[in-house]
Design a protein around this motif. Structure first.
Motif, short mmCIF file in Angstrom:
data_model
loop_
_atom_site.label_atom_id
_atom_site.label_comp_id
_atom_site.label_asym_id
_atom_site.label_seq_id
_atom_site.Cartn_x
_atom_site.Cartn_y
_atom_site.Cartn_z
N VAL A 51 0.84 -1.20 0.00
CA VAL A 51 0.00 0.00 0.00
C VAL A 51 0.87 1.25 0.00
O VAL A 51 1.87 1.31 0.71
N GLY A 52 0.46 2.23 -0.77
CA GLY A 52 1.08 3.55 -0.75
C GLY A 52 0.00 4.61 -0.64
O GLY A 52 -1.04 4.51 -1.31
N VAL A 53 0.20 5.60 0.22
CA VAL A 53 -0.77 6.68 0.41
C VAL A 53 -0.02 8.00 0.32
O VAL A 53 1.01 8.17 0.96
N LEU A 54 -0.54 8.93 -0.48
CA LEU A 54 -0.02 10.28 -0.54
C LEU A 54 -1.16 11.19 -0.13
O LEU A 54 -2.24 11.14 -0.72
N GLY A 55 -0.95 11.99 0.91
CA GLY A 55 -2.04 12.81 1.42
C GLY A 55 -1.60 14.19 1.83
O GLY A 55 -0.41 14.48 1.94
N THR A 56 -2.58 15.03 2.05
CA THR A 56 -2.34 16.38 2.54
C THR A 56 -3.44 16.77 3.51
O THR A 56 -4.58 16.34 3.38
N THR A 57 -3.07 17.56 4.49
CA THR A 57 -4.03 18.11 5.43
C THR A 57 -4.46 19.46 4.89
O THR A 57 -3.65 20.37 4.77
N LEU A 58 -5.75 19.59 4.54
CA LEU A 58 -6.25 20.84 3.98
C LEU A 58 -6.46 21.89 5.04
O LEU A 58 -6.13 23.05 4.86
N LYS A 59 -7.08 21.48 6.14
CA LYS A 59 -7.38 22.42 7.22
C LYS A 59 -7.40 21.63 8.51
O LYS A 59 -7.98 20.55 8.58
N ALA A 60 -6.77 22.18 9.54
CA ALA A 60 -6.72 21.48 10.82
C ALA A 60 -6.94 22.46 11.96
O ALA A 60 -6.51 23.61 11.90
N THR A 61 -7.63 21.97 12.97
CA THR A 61 -7.75 22.71 14.22
C THR A 61 -7.10 21.83 15.28
O THR A 61 -6.52 20.79 14.96
N GLU A 62 -7.24 22.20 16.51
CA GLU A 62 -6.65 21.41 17.59
C GLU A 62 -7.29 20.03 17.72
O GLU A 62 -6.65 19.07 18.11
N LYS A 63 -8.57 19.91 17.34
CA LYS A 63 -9.30 18.65 17.53
C LYS A 63 -9.78 17.97 16.25
O LYS A 63 -10.31 16.86 16.31
N PHE A 64 -9.64 18.62 15.09
CA PHE A 64 -10.18 18.06 13.85
C PHE A 64 -9.32 18.45 12.66
O PHE A 64 -8.81 19.56 12.61
#
Length: 165
Positions: A51-64
């Motif tokens: 398995v290979g996964v390429l990802g990005t975090t678009l928007k993050a807060t402290e809990k989500f």
């Protein structure tokens, strides 16, 4: 073949848009192994894959966190069903991964996406390949750099462990 090209095009557009729009976002790459299984009438098949996964975090807060991923699985072995060798050649897709951050070490997530699977069957002097595009859903848990997850795509179950780089 048309479905595979369509899925690759959609995956490329989603990931390119997500990555281009998130210049300062956190990008990650995961590598790991999966065990997948499916029931075919009274027979069941079970395989292993990389398995290979390429990802990005678009928007993050402290809990989500909102994450977008491109995911690929390559089948590593085959299984016999009714005397025919069946092998998952590949599973490629794009997914949305909403993540609940419990603390610095543990996060829970869901995965919703569209995946294209390619299967090959051979036996009795013949060989046949087929592909289909299906919706998939799953859940998982992150422990710092280790991720454990379950994904269901068209009644095929993937249990996966990956390491994040």
């Amino acid at each position: 073949m048309r479905n595979m090209i369509k899925t690759i095009a959609i995956t490329s557009m989603l990931t390119t848009t997500a990555f281009a729009g998130a210049a300062q976002a956190e990008m990650y790459f995961e590598l790991g192994a999966t065990q997948f299984s499916a029931d075919l009438d009274s027979e069941s098949i079970s395989h292993f894959g990389a398995v290979g996964v390429l990802g990005t975090t678009l928007k993050a807060t402290e809990k989500f966190a909102h994450k977008i991923e491109a995911l690929a699985v390559i089948g590593l072995n085959s299984d016999k069903v009714y005397g025919v060798d069946v092998k998952l050649q590949s599973l490629i897709g794009a997914a949305y991964r909403p993540t609940i951050i419990l603390n610095d070490s543990v996060s829970l997530y869901a995965r919703l996406g569209v995946f294209n699977g390619r299967v090959k069957a051979s036996g009795f002097g013949m060989s046949e390949s087929d592909s289909s595009t299906e919706a998939g859903f799953g859940v998982g848990i992150d422990f710092k750099k280790l991720s454990l997850s379950y994904l269901n795509v068209d009644d095929t179950n993937f249990v996966t462990a990956t390491y994040r780089f």
